[in-house]
Each structure stands twice: as C-alpha cells, then as structure tokens.
Design a protein around this motif. Sequence first.
Motif, short mmCIF file in Angstrom:
data_model
loop_
_atom_site.label_atom_id
_atom_site.label_comp_id
_atom_site.label_asym_id
_atom_site.label_seq_id
_atom_site.Cartn_x
_atom_site.Cartn_y
_atom_site.Cartn_z
N ILE A 58 -48.23 76.16 26.84
CA ILE A 58 -47.61 75.33 25.80
C ILE A 58 -48.24 73.95 25.80
CG2 ILE A 58 -45.73 74.47 27.27
CD1 ILE A 58 -43.87 74.70 24.86
N GLY A 59 -48.68 73.48 26.98
CA GLY A 59 -49.31 72.17 27.08
C GLY A 59 -50.71 72.14 26.51
N ASP A 60 -51.32 73.31 26.29
CA ASP A 60 -52.68 73.40 25.77
C ASP A 60 -52.71 73.48 24.24
OD1 ASP A 60 -52.96 73.71 28.48
OD2 ASP A 60 -54.14 75.54 28.40
N GLN A 85 -51.78 75.98 13.11
CA GLN A 85 -50.46 76.57 13.34
C GLN A 85 -50.58 77.99 13.88
OE1 GLN A 85 -47.38 75.19 13.16
NE2 GLN A 85 -46.54 77.15 13.89
N ALA A 86 -51.67 78.65 13.52
CA ALA A 86 -51.89 80.02 14.01
C ALA A 86 -51.96 80.05 15.53
CB ALA A 86 -53.17 80.59 13.41
N ARG A 87 -52.51 79.01 16.16
CA ARG A 87 -52.58 78.95 17.62
C ARG A 87 -51.17 78.86 18.21
NH1 ARG A 87 -54.67 80.52 20.65
NH2 ARG A 87 -54.72 78.88 22.24
N ILE A 88 -50.32 78.10 17.56
CA ILE A 88 -48.94 77.96 18.03
C ILE A 88 -48.17 79.27 17.86
CG2 ILE A 88 -46.77 76.70 17.67
CD1 ILE A 88 -48.54 74.33 16.70
N ASP A 89 -48.39 79.92 16.71
CA ASP A 89 -47.73 81.20 16.46
C ASP A 89 -48.16 82.26 17.47
OD1 ASP A 89 -46.43 80.06 14.31
OD2 ASP A 89 -47.86 80.81 12.81
N GLU A 90 -49.44 82.23 17.83
CA GLU A 90 -49.93 83.19 18.82
C GLU A 90 -49.28 82.97 20.18
OE1 GLU A 90 -54.39 83.58 16.78
OE2 GLU A 90 -54.11 82.46 18.65
N SER A 119 -61.47 76.75 22.53
CA SER A 119 -62.45 77.52 21.77
C SER A 119 -61.77 78.31 20.66
CB SER A 119 -63.22 78.47 22.69
OG SER A 119 -64.16 77.76 23.47
N GLU A 120 -60.57 78.82 20.94
CA GLU A 120 -59.82 79.54 19.91
C GLU A 120 -59.43 78.61 18.77
OE1 GLU A 120 -59.38 82.84 19.69
OE2 GLU A 120 -60.70 82.88 21.44
N ALA A 121 -59.08 77.37 19.10
CA ALA A 121 -58.74 76.39 18.06
C ALA A 121 -59.96 76.09 17.19
CB ALA A 121 -58.22 75.11 18.70
N VAL A 122 -61.12 75.99 17.82
CA VAL A 122 -62.37 75.74 17.08
C VAL A 122 -62.62 76.87 16.08
CG1 VAL A 122 -64.89 75.67 17.33
CG2 VAL A 122 -63.44 74.30 18.84
N LYS A 123 -62.39 78.10 16.50
CA LYS A 123 -62.58 79.24 15.61
C LYS A 123 -61.64 79.19 14.41
CE LYS A 123 -64.00 82.44 19.31
NZ LYS A 123 -63.61 83.66 20.06
N LYS A 124 -60.40 78.77 14.65
CA LYS A 124 -59.42 78.69 13.56
C LYS A 124 -59.88 77.72 12.47
CE LYS A 124 -56.47 81.46 15.54
NZ LYS A 124 -56.37 82.86 15.07
N LEU A 125 -60.68 76.73 12.87
CA LEU A 125 -61.17 75.74 11.91
C LEU A 125 -62.47 76.16 11.24
CD1 LEU A 125 -60.42 72.48 13.93
CD2 LEU A 125 -59.07 73.47 12.07
N GLY A 126 -62.95 77.36 11.55
CA GLY A 126 -64.16 77.86 10.92
C GLY A 126 -65.44 77.40 11.59
N ALA A 127 -65.33 76.75 12.73
CA ALA A 127 -66.51 76.28 13.46
C ALA A 127 -66.89 77.30 14.54
CB ALA A 127 -66.24 74.92 14.08
N THR A 152 -63.21 62.39 15.10
CA THR A 152 -62.13 62.85 14.23
C THR A 152 -60.90 62.98 15.10
OG1 THR A 152 -63.71 64.06 12.84
CG2 THR A 152 -61.37 64.66 12.66
N GLN A 153 -59.89 62.17 14.80
CA GLN A 153 -58.72 62.08 15.67
C GLN A 153 -57.53 62.78 15.06
OE1 GLN A 153 -58.48 58.99 18.56
NE2 GLN A 153 -56.64 58.20 17.59
N ILE A 154 -57.00 63.75 15.80
CA ILE A 154 -55.85 64.54 15.38
C ILE A 154 -54.64 64.10 16.22
CG2 ILE A 154 -54.89 66.88 15.28
CD1 ILE A 154 -57.86 67.84 15.11
N PRO A 155 -53.53 63.72 15.60
CA PRO A 155 -52.36 63.31 16.38
C PRO A 155 -51.94 64.39 17.38
CG PRO A 155 -52.04 62.82 14.05
CD PRO A 155 -53.30 63.64 14.15
N GLY A 156 -51.91 64.03 18.65
CA GLY A 156 -51.54 65.00 19.67
C GLY A 156 -52.67 65.88 20.12
N GLY A 157 -53.82 65.80 19.44
CA GLY A 157 -55.01 66.52 19.86
C GLY A 157 -55.17 67.90 19.24
N LEU A 158 -56.41 68.33 19.22
CA LEU A 158 -56.74 69.69 18.77
C LEU A 158 -56.21 70.71 19.77
CD1 LEU A 158 -58.53 71.22 16.63
CD2 LEU A 158 -60.40 71.06 18.27
N GLY A 159 -55.89 70.24 20.93
CA GLY A 159 -55.39 71.04 22.05
C GLY A 159 -55.61 70.21 23.30
N SER A 160 -55.34 70.78 24.45
CA SER A 160 -55.58 70.04 25.69
C SER A 160 -55.82 71.02 26.83
CB SER A 160 -54.41 69.12 26.01
OG SER A 160 -54.76 68.25 27.09
N LEU A 161 -55.86 70.49 28.03
CA LEU A 161 -56.02 71.29 29.25
C LEU A 161 -54.89 70.94 30.20
CD1 LEU A 161 -59.86 70.77 29.76
CD2 LEU A 161 -58.76 72.84 28.91
#
Length: 345
Positions: free
Chosen positions: A105-107, A307-312, A179-187, A229-238
């Motif tokens: 959940i922290g990621d 949001q797909a990452r969160i749903d997963e 890496s999964e988040a990157v894929k969701k963005l089409g990169a 490119t800054q996303i509030p709360g981050g694209l994800g974390s570790l």
Amino acid sequence: MMNRLKAALAASAVMLAPVFAAPALAETELIFNSYLPPHDELYQIAIRDFAAAIEKESAGGIKVTIPDTSLAPSDRQYEMVRDGIADMAIVSTGGVPQLVTLNKIGDLPFNSPSARAASIALWETYNTYFLPFDEFKGVKVLSTNVLPGRQILSVGKLQAKTVADLKGAKLWSPPGALSEAVKKLGAVPVNSEFTDLQEYVTKGTVDAMVMAPNSAKGARVLEYVTGMTQIPGGLGSLSFAVFISQERWDALSPEEQQAIQRAADGLPARTGAAADEVLAKLAPEMAKVPTENLEGAQLDEFTTLLQARIDEWKERAAKKGLSDPDEVLTFYRDVLAREAKASGS
C-alpha cells in the motif's frame, strides 16, 4: 618466607587486574546485516542508529554487530535471516513479492507526499490491519518506512506535461510496482542495477527516470536532469521493513525484547524524516530545473490511468483475506492527512 608470599600475591594481583578492570561483555550478540552504503540515510537511521539505540536501551546487554559487507545480495535479505545467516536485516517490500502484498500500500501512486507521513501511515496500517496476516512469516517486523514519492525526472528532450508525451518513452524505474505504473502511462520501463544508472543516462539509453531527486543525487545523475514532472504523492514509492528472526526473537529474554522495542519506538518517523531532510536540502538545486506540477485536468489524466494500480492492489489484498481494502486505504490516507496537518504542510 613472608616476603616471598607478598611477592607471589603481588604477582597474582597484576595478572588478575586486567580481568577485573575489563568491562562486562554483552551477553547477547545480534548480527544486523545491511546491503546499503554508509552514506545512505536509510542506513544511518534504520540500521546504524537503531543498532546503537538497542545497545543503549539494553545497557550494553545486547551487542549489535553490523558486518562490513553484506552477507547476501539485496534481494536475499529475507531468506538470509530465515536461514540464520544473520539475525536482523532490512528489506524492500518489492524484494519479497512472493510473500508480501498488503504492505505494498505504501508503494502505490499518490501515497507518499512525504516520507515521514508515509512511513508513519504504513506502520500504523500494518499494526492495525496487516499484522494478523503474518505475511512476513518467520520474522518479526520492528519498523517500516517509505521513501519520498517517486517523480519523473527527464534527462533529455522529453517534456512530460501530458500522458501523451510519455507514450513510448523509455523510463528507468525499479522493477515491480513502479515499472507497472510506467506501463499504465504508456511508457516503456527500463530496469537495471542502480549502479548502472549513470551509464544508461549518459549514453541516452533512457528518456527519463522514475525517482526522487535525492536518489538521482546518490546515483550521480542529478546534473543530467533537464526537467521534472511532479505528481502529488508520487507516481509510487518504495517501502521497507526492518525485522529480526522470529526464532532469534523468541530466544531473547523479556527484558531484551523490551529494550529492542524501546529502541524501535518512533523509528518509522525518524527514518522517514531523514529522507525528507535530504530531499529538502536539494530544493535550491532543483529550483533551477524546469518543473511541471501536475494539477487540474493534467493531473486527472494521470490519476485515471494510475487508478488501475490501486485497483489491482485492492483486488490482491481482498484475495489475501483483507475484508475491506477501501477501508484500509482510507485509514492510510487519513494518517497521511493527519501528519501533513501536524507538520503544517
């Protein structure tokens, strides 16, 4: 005769003096392994300082030894402790994907507006909801922490103002959640050892990196960053967990266990705050870098895809037996909001 007796006693006293003068040896030794470099703030707080605190709280009854070199690769820390090679270690949640789902959940995207807030949120969520699931089988978790939210740092001509800008772009990212988040963005995610990142950047192998500026500084690539490119709360974390072998823990006396728990009290907050402090020190340097702070329609576009990452995560957590993942996510974010308010941010 008397003189010879006095001489013998004097000689005996000299021989015994070092024995009586020597300090009492610690009764228990714990091997606390680390794969992190000494300059890393995670090493300094969650390992070095934590080890010193354990020795202090136990009044020297516990000696914590940190090997000069890691006793196992970074992705084998959990197995190393389970196998009894070391007693304690720190592991990335992503390093035990076969075991751990809930702590990830922290990621997730948007869940680390500050490392301190996220570290506290993960620790409270773990103890409130995740502990009964015993995902970290065979070890006792003593602390958790989360790094600052990962952002998109361009290292070339890429200007990631919209999702369309990222289509097909090559983004260096750690394997797993990011890496999964990157894929969701089409990169396209590009993985490598952290130590190889500089070569990837200087040779133009990647268009951007998914990391926080302090990590880029540690990898000696911050000077190549051309935009953020800054996303509030981050694209994800570790996220990470500090743990001790359950078998070793059970063998400790109640007094020794209490000493370790006193030393661990507040460790998530201290570890997170140290990461935030390092990042804050880079603010003057980052002020020179063109930054796109996503908001409004721009942010909505990213949010919809991420949001797909969160749903997963919610789906996997439900399969693990978590009765209401939405409730847990709300709890986690309520702690984030509470800590943000407390810090005035």
